[in-house]
Write a protein that holds these residues in place. Structure first.
Motif, PDB file in Angstrom:
ATOM      1  N   PRO A   1       0.826  -1.207   0.000  1.00 15.90           N
ATOM      2  CA  PRO A   1       0.000   0.000   0.000  1.00 15.90           C
ATOM      3  C   PRO A   1       0.864   1.262   0.000  1.00 15.90           C
ATOM      4  CG  PRO A   1      -0.640  -1.532   1.759  1.00 15.90           C
ATOM      5  CD  PRO A   1       0.661  -1.999   1.219  1.00 15.90           C
ATOM      6  N   MET A   2       0.336   2.278  -0.618  1.00 16.91           N
ATOM      7  CA  MET A   2       1.026   3.562  -0.626  1.00 16.91           C
ATOM      8  C   MET A   2       1.077   4.128   0.787  1.00 16.91           C
ATOM      9  SD  MET A   2      -0.019   7.015  -2.688  1.00 16.91           S
ATOM     10  CE  MET A   2       0.896   8.543  -2.464  1.00 16.91           C
ATOM     11  N   ILE A   3       2.195   4.720   1.129  1.00 20.04           N
ATOM     12  CA  ILE A   3       2.316   5.407   2.418  1.00 20.04           C
ATOM     13  C   ILE A   3       2.295   6.908   2.152  1.00 20.04           C
ATOM     14  CG2 ILE A   3       3.728   5.799   4.455  1.00 20.04           C
ATOM     15  CD1 ILE A   3       4.859   3.001   4.122  1.00 20.04           C
ATOM     16  N   TYR A   4       1.252   7.570   2.639  1.00 17.61           N
ATOM     17  CA  TYR A   4       1.140   9.013   2.461  1.00 17.61           C
ATOM     18  C   TYR A   4       2.052   9.731   3.451  1.00 17.61           C
ATOM     19  CZ  TYR A   4      -2.980   8.278  -0.461  1.00 17.61           C
ATOM     20  OH  TYR A   4      -3.831   7.893  -1.474  1.00 17.61           O
ATOM     21  N   GLU A   5       2.493  10.896   3.048  1.00 15.30           N
ATOM     22  CA  GLU A   5       3.270  11.722   3.971  1.00 15.30           C
ATOM     23  C   GLU A   5       2.392  12.176   5.125  1.00 15.30           C
ATOM     24  OE1 GLU A   5       6.765  13.210   5.358  1.00 15.30           O
ATOM     25  OE2 GLU A   5       6.502  12.056   3.513  1.00 15.30           O
ATOM     26  N   VAL A   6       1.199  12.673   4.807  1.00 11.36           N
ATOM     27  CA  VAL A   6       0.236  13.132   5.814  1.00 11.36           C
ATOM     28  C   VAL A   6      -1.165  12.747   5.356  1.00 11.36           C
ATOM     29  CG1 VAL A   6      -0.691  15.087   7.125  1.00 11.36           C
ATOM     30  CG2 VAL A   6       1.693  15.143   6.331  1.00 11.36           C
ATOM     31  N   ILE A   7      -1.971  12.272   6.296  1.00 11.92           N
ATOM     32  CA  ILE A   7      -3.406  12.122   6.057  1.00 11.92           C
ATOM     33  C   ILE A   7      -4.141  13.040   7.018  1.00 11.92           C
ATOM     34  CG2 ILE A   7      -5.404  10.588   6.215  1.00 11.92           C
ATOM     35  CD1 ILE A   7      -3.704   8.321   5.217  1.00 11.92           C
TER      36      ILE A   7
ATOM     37  N   THR B   1      -0.037  21.627   1.514  1.00 13.76           N
ATOM     38  CA  THR B   1       0.363  21.501   0.105  1.00 13.76           C
ATOM     39  C   THR B   1       0.919  22.803  -0.444  1.00 13.76           C
ATOM     40  OG1 THR B   1      -1.947  21.939  -0.555  1.00 13.76           O
ATOM     41  CG2 THR B   1      -1.256  19.633  -0.365  1.00 13.76           C
ATOM     42  N   SER B   2       0.431  23.940   0.044  1.00 16.61           N
ATOM     43  CA  SER B   2       0.948  25.221  -0.455  1.00 16.61           C
ATOM     44  C   SER B   2       2.384  25.452   0.000  1.00 16.61           C
ATOM     45  CB  SER B   2       0.057  26.377   0.005  1.00 16.61           C
ATOM     46  OG  SER B   2       0.129  26.556   1.411  1.00 16.61           O
ATOM     47  N   ARG B   3       2.798  24.774   1.061  1.00 13.80           N
ATOM     48  CA  ARG B   3       4.166  24.904   1.563  1.00 13.80           C
ATOM     49  C   ARG B   3       5.057  23.759   1.107  1.00 13.80           C
ATOM     50  NH1 ARG B   3       2.377  26.995   7.643  1.00 13.80           N
ATOM     51  NH2 ARG B   3       1.468  28.963   6.924  1.00 13.80           N
ATOM     52  N   GLY B   4       4.555  22.959   0.154  1.00 12.96           N
ATOM     53  CA  GLY B   4       5.413  21.984  -0.501  1.00 12.96           C
ATOM     54  C   GLY B   4       5.298  20.553  -0.045  1.00 12.96           C
ATOM     55  N   THR B   5       4.425  20.251   0.906  1.00 13.96           N
ATOM     56  CA  THR B   5       4.285  18.867   1.340  1.00 13.96           C
ATOM     57  C   THR B   5       3.612  18.047   0.240  1.00 13.96           C
ATOM     58  OG1 THR B   5       4.049  19.611   3.635  1.00 13.96           O
ATOM     59  CG2 THR B   5       3.400  17.349   3.149  1.00 13.96           C
ATOM     60  N   LYS B   6       4.200  16.911  -0.084  1.00 18.51           N
ATOM     61  CA  LYS B   6       3.683  16.040  -1.135  1.00 18.51           C
ATOM     62  C   LYS B   6       2.932  14.857  -0.513  1.00 18.51           C
ATOM     63  CE  LYS B   6       5.834  18.553  -4.198  1.00 18.51           C
ATOM     64  NZ  LYS B   6       5.078  19.484  -5.083  1.00 18.51           N
ATOM     65  N   ASN B   7       2.161  14.178  -1.340  1.00 18.75           N
ATOM     66  CA  ASN B   7       1.450  12.968  -0.926  1.00 18.75           C
ATOM     67  C   ASN B   7       0.584  13.202   0.311  1.00 18.75           C
ATOM     68  OD1 ASN B   7       2.678  11.449  -3.005  1.00 18.75           O
ATOM     69  ND2 ASN B   7       4.464  11.042  -1.713  1.00 18.75           N
TER      70      ASN B   7
ATOM     71  N   PRO C   1      -2.080   3.207  15.712  1.00 18.59           N
ATOM     72  CA  PRO C   1      -0.817   3.942  15.807  1.00 18.59           C
ATOM     73  C   PRO C   1       0.377   3.057  15.516  1.00 18.59           C
ATOM     74  CG  PRO C   1      -2.224   4.311  17.732  1.00 18.59           C
ATOM     75  CD  PRO C   1      -2.803   3.149  16.988  1.00 18.59           C
ATOM     76  N   GLY C   2       1.479   3.703  15.186  1.00 17.59           N
ATOM     77  CA  GLY C   2       2.728   3.011  14.918  1.00 17.59           C
ATOM     78  C   GLY C   2       3.662   3.929  14.173  1.00 17.59           C
ATOM     79  N   PRO C   3       4.881   3.462  13.833  1.00 19.90           N
ATOM     80  CA  PRO C   3       5.792   4.274  13.015  1.00 19.90           C
ATOM     81  C   PRO C   3       5.123   4.717  11.726  1.00 19.90           C
ATOM     82  CG  PRO C   3       6.912   2.333  13.872  1.00 19.90           C
ATOM     83  CD  PRO C   3       5.459   2.155  14.191  1.00 19.90           C
ATOM     84  N   VAL C   4       4.276   3.851  11.185  1.00 16.60           N
ATOM     85  CA  VAL C   4       3.375   4.211  10.098  1.00 16.60           C
ATOM     86  C   VAL C   4       1.961   3.970  10.615  1.00 16.60           C
ATOM     87  CG1 VAL C   4       2.583   3.683   7.763  1.00 16.60           C
ATOM     88  CG2 VAL C   4       5.035   3.654   8.293  1.00 16.60           C
ATOM     89  N   VAL C   5       1.128   4.985  10.573  1.00 18.68           N
ATOM     90  CA  VAL C   5      -0.234   4.886  11.110  1.00 18.68           C
ATOM     91  C   VAL C   5      -1.142   4.255  10.061  1.00 18.68           C
ATOM     92  CG1 VAL C   5      -2.152   6.153  12.138  1.00 18.68           C
ATOM     93  CG2 VAL C   5       0.192   6.969  12.454  1.00 18.68           C
TER      94      VAL C   5
ATOM     95  N   SER D   1      -8.380   0.642   3.740  1.00 20.62           N
ATOM     96  CA  SER D   1      -7.370   1.140   4.676  1.00 20.62           C
ATOM     97  C   SER D   1      -6.350   2.021   3.960  1.00 20.62           C
ATOM     98  CB  SER D   1      -6.656  -0.034   5.355  1.00 20.62           C
ATOM     99  OG  SER D   1      -7.551  -0.791   6.131  1.00 20.62           O
ATOM    100  N   PHE D   2      -5.787   2.955   4.730  1.00 16.64           N
ATOM    101  CA  PHE D   2      -4.757   3.858   4.223  1.00 16.64           C
ATOM    102  C   PHE D   2      -3.644   3.924   5.259  1.00 16.64           C
ATOM    103  CE2 PHE D   2      -8.860   5.074   2.568  1.00 16.64           C
ATOM    104  CZ  PHE D   2      -8.635   5.265   1.218  1.00 16.64           C
ATOM    105  N   ARG D   3      -2.426   4.275   4.812  1.00 15.16           N
ATOM    106  CA  ARG D   3      -1.283   4.355   5.715  1.00 15.16           C
ATOM    107  C   ARG D   3      -0.603   5.706   5.540  1.00 15.16           C
ATOM    108  NH1 ARG D   3       2.638  -0.118   4.457  1.00 15.16           N
ATOM    109  NH2 ARG D   3       3.177  -0.175   6.681  1.00 15.16           N
ATOM    110  N   ALA D   4      -0.073   6.233   6.638  1.00 20.80           N
ATOM    111  CA  ALA D   4       0.579   7.546   6.581  1.00 20.80           C
ATOM    112  C   ALA D   4       1.658   7.650   7.643  1.00 20.80           C
ATOM    113  CB  ALA D   4      -0.439   8.658   6.778  1.00 20.80           C
ATOM    114  N   LYS D   5       2.665   8.481   7.335  1.00 18.33           N
ATOM    115  CA  LYS D   5       3.704   8.774   8.328  1.00 18.33           C
ATOM    116  C   LYS D   5       3.161   9.658   9.441  1.00 18.33           C
ATOM    117  CE  LYS D   5       7.371   8.661   4.800  1.00 18.33           C
ATOM    118  NZ  LYS D   5       8.408   9.471   4.106  1.00 18.33           N
TER     119      LYS D   5
END
Length: 333
Positions: free
Chosen positions: A14-20, A36-42, A188-192, A200-204
């Motif tokens: 599964p894709m891991i998003y930077e932020v959800i 996103t306006s400040r450059g955060t991707k995914n 919770p976890g290192p990847v949520v 399901s989705f995963r994010a840092k």
């Protein structure tokens, strides 16, 4: 065979998003937009209802915005807020703010507003009740001894359009918005891991902006925050003189007065959302314990009568019963 296996393995990861961001009301949409306006991707934004639903705290055609606060730090915050709304207007091409000014009136409670506005050098005009009645002779019938202050930057924010503008900018900046995705569990976890009714989705990192649903969502993690959800009635009143109460001829307003040990507050806006209807509301609410039962819980039955008495005492040509009653929720500490 090796090549095909590698492709299959990549597909199953599964894709891991930077932020959800969970929740796409005004807080979530603003969070996604600024990330996103400040450059955060995914960046992914999840909303449990339709993207521009009316079940939370961010909907409607008109909300008051103002610099007239009795707390000086709020006035300083609003200076920045006005600048940021202007930037969003420019970037989105949408008109969000309509300047009407705001009239604050009442007893000696109004002195706190005057002191705060003076401290922050906000343009204003101080009047008595009788002077305000002459200024707005077709609309007001205030007690002569009332204290009033007119703050010129007060006005109307178009709430739903503001949320839509930030969502559109978020997507334009590369964000992904999925509505009708109700989050059912956070792991919770290192990847949520975020479980929803549609997968399901995963994010840092995860940012929760679900307002009234915060503790219902966080209980899956064992967390409880000291939040209270309140349910308020938004009332609209017909007028025999719609031209006088148009947003071109009448400001937004806020009323404060002492009643024993309590301060009673009302607020309202000129005609904006519904033709011929003025918004006037009691600045209070009743606590609810389940936001999904917002429309099942009994309303605060005395609200309409309380606001009717306020309207009949202070305004000319408004009906004695509301034409429309809507429900809104706020989440407070």
């Amino acid at each position: 065979v090796l090549s095909c296996t590698c492709v299959l393995l990549v597909y199953l990861i599964p894709m891991i998003y930077e932020v959800i961001v969970i929740g796409a009301g005004v807080e979530g949409s603003a969070t996604g937009y600024y990330l996103t306006s400040r450059g955060t991707k995914n960046v992914l934004m999840l909303e449990q209802f339709d993207a521009l639903h009316t079940r939370g705290s961010s909907h409607g055609g008109s909300r008051i915005t103002r610099k007239a606060y009795d707390q000086p730090y709020y006035v300083k915050m609003m200076e920045e807020a006005f600048r940021l709304w202007s930037e969003i207007e420019q970037q989105s091409g949408k008109k969000l703010y309509h300047k009407t000014g705001i009239l604050v009136f009442g007893d000696n409670c109004v002195k706190r507003f005057i002191n705060s506005i003076k401290l922050n050098n906000i343009p204003h005009k101080i009047m008595t009740g009788s002077e305000a009645n002459r200024e707005y002779n077709q609309q007001l019938q205030l007690p002569d001894d009332y204290l009033c202050i007119f703050e010129e930057y007060g006005g109307i924010l178009r709430a739903t359009i503001a949320v839509a503008a930030m969502q559109e900018l978020f997507v334009r900046n590369g964000g992904q918005l999925l509505d009708c995705h109700k989050v059912t569990r956070l792991i919770p976890g290192p990847v949520v891991t975020i479980e929803t009714n549609k997968g399901s989705f995963r994010a840092k990192k995860v940012i929760v902006t679900v307002g009234a649903w915060t503790n219902k969502l966080l209980e899956t993690t064992g967390l409880t925050l000291p939040l209270k959800v309140i349910r308020t009635e938004v009332l609209y009143w017909s007028t025999s003189n719609p031209e006088a109460f148009s947003s071109s001829n009448f400001p937004t307003f806020f009323h404060a007065r002492n009643e024993g040990d309590n301060i009673v507050e009302f607020y309202g806006l000129p005609i904006q959302e519904y033709p011929g209807l003025v918004k006037a509301c009691f600045h209070t609410a009743s606590e609810i314990y389940d936001p999904d039962k917002r429309d099942i819980d009994s309303p605060y039955s005395a609200t309409s009568q309380i606001v009717s008495e306020f309207v009949q005492k202070h305004f000319k040509g408004l009906s004695n019963k509301p034409s429309i009653v809507e429900i809104c929720m706020y989440t407070v500490t």
